[in-house]
Write an enzyme that holds these catalytic residues in place. Sequence first.
Site, mmCIF file in Angstrom:
data_model
loop_
_atom_site.group_PDB
_atom_site.id
_atom_site.type_symbol
_atom_site.label_atom_id
_atom_site.label_comp_id
_atom_site.label_asym_id
_atom_site.label_seq_id
_atom_site.Cartn_x
_atom_site.Cartn_y
_atom_site.Cartn_z
ATOM 1 N N ARG A 1 -2.146 -0.928 5.444
ATOM 2 C CA ARG A 1 -3.074 -1.644 5.031
ATOM 3 C C ARG A 1 -3.088 -2.805 4.094
ATOM 4 O O ARG A 1 -3.751 -3.753 4.232
ATOM 5 C CB ARG A 1 -4.162 -0.420 3.801
ATOM 6 C CG ARG A 1 -4.418 0.790 4.482
ATOM 7 C CD ARG A 1 -4.780 1.967 3.466
ATOM 8 N NE ARG A 1 -3.650 2.620 2.898
ATOM 9 C CZ ARG A 1 -3.714 3.483 1.877
ATOM 10 N NH1 ARG A 1 -4.784 3.665 1.360
ATOM 11 N NH2 ARG A 1 -2.604 4.213 1.548
ATOM 12 N N CYS B 1 1.087 -1.095 0.032
ATOM 13 C CA CYS B 1 -0.083 -0.090 -0.113
ATOM 14 C C CYS B 1 0.901 1.268 -0.150
ATOM 15 O O CYS B 1 1.655 1.455 -0.955
ATOM 16 C CB CYS B 1 -0.782 -0.168 1.191
ATOM 17 S SG CYS B 1 -0.169 -0.260 2.766
#
Lengths: 97, 279
Positions: free
Chosen positions: B238, B233
Amino acid sequence: MCGAVAGGPDISGVDATKEAVIQGFVTKGGDPVSPAYVRLLDGSGEFTAEVPTSATGQFRFFAAPGTWTVRVLAPGASVDRAVRAELGEVADLAITV
Amino acid sequence: MSRADVLVDADWVEAHLDDPSVVLVEVDEDTTAYEKGHIRGAVRLDWKTDLQDPVKRDFVDRPTFEALLSERGIGNDHTVVLYGGNNNWFASYAYWYFRLYGHDAVKLLDGGRKKWELDSRELVADIPERTPTSYAASEQDTSIRAFRDDVLAAIGVENLVDVRSPDEYSGRLLAPAHLPQEQSQRPGHVPTAVNIPWSKAANDDGTFRDDDDLTTLYVGAGVDLAKDTIAYCRIGERSAHTWFVLHELLGVQNVKNYDGSWTEYGSLVGVPIELGDGS
């Protein structure tokens, strides 16, 4: 802290001419809602970001120019608002749940 | 490994609030969230000051991790239950980090802090006092951690999954939209990476979607589960969420999280970058 502050959180320290800001505050019966979670969805409805509201019910996003949806999740409530973001401008939302 | 081994719900946590074998740990991006209120008995880990080396860009080394967990009163025999804001991004990152250093008894609270708050469950301000331990960590298990050369070697060969939002993948945004967009790295994504935003794996309340939905999501977007996979990410939090989905919930083997992620890749000289929404 009593009562929501009109407009979004203080933006000093950020060069707003380079940002497309979407901000605002969330209230219920005139009082700020915290915690609430504010989600930013793009033009296709896809998630782009999420922030919890501040103690005064405020939130802010740094978006790209275009059309967005702001979705507010609060205990027992969900509210959607459409908004347009432009570079160098601040879109202010007052959202009631 | 099944969902019940790695994921617990709020009712489970409430039933184990006084269980001495369980340690609740809150991990947030907004590190002041814990001070405003946390689940009773939870200790805090700061993903930045506790888990990152203070000088070079890397994790804390093994002795520092051992000292950290010992000081927080987390022992090798404890079941660690992680939760946090941002739909468990940083809790997932900490989960992956605990596994990297060999702690197997670790679980996530489904929905994290958000669902707990939206359900109006109790948060307290009292800081728990825990007895220090003598924690012993393993060497890093780099079979779950990707480095930049692994990413370059994976272009067109392995599954590369970019879990950022479509606007970050395409290059229209440089960071998640709750952060200012003026960033030093170049916009775009690693060529041949597919864009499967982390958010597609979660419901609005932050809980994970069911296994069938998740399998359909990744296979439908072109991930060949027979191949090795690297998720990335912007800074690796994430993609730790997606690593958790693929490796822990779905049991897919050979999945790595690239924690250097776009802030490293997008700053490298000479590497290929693709712009646009992909094919």
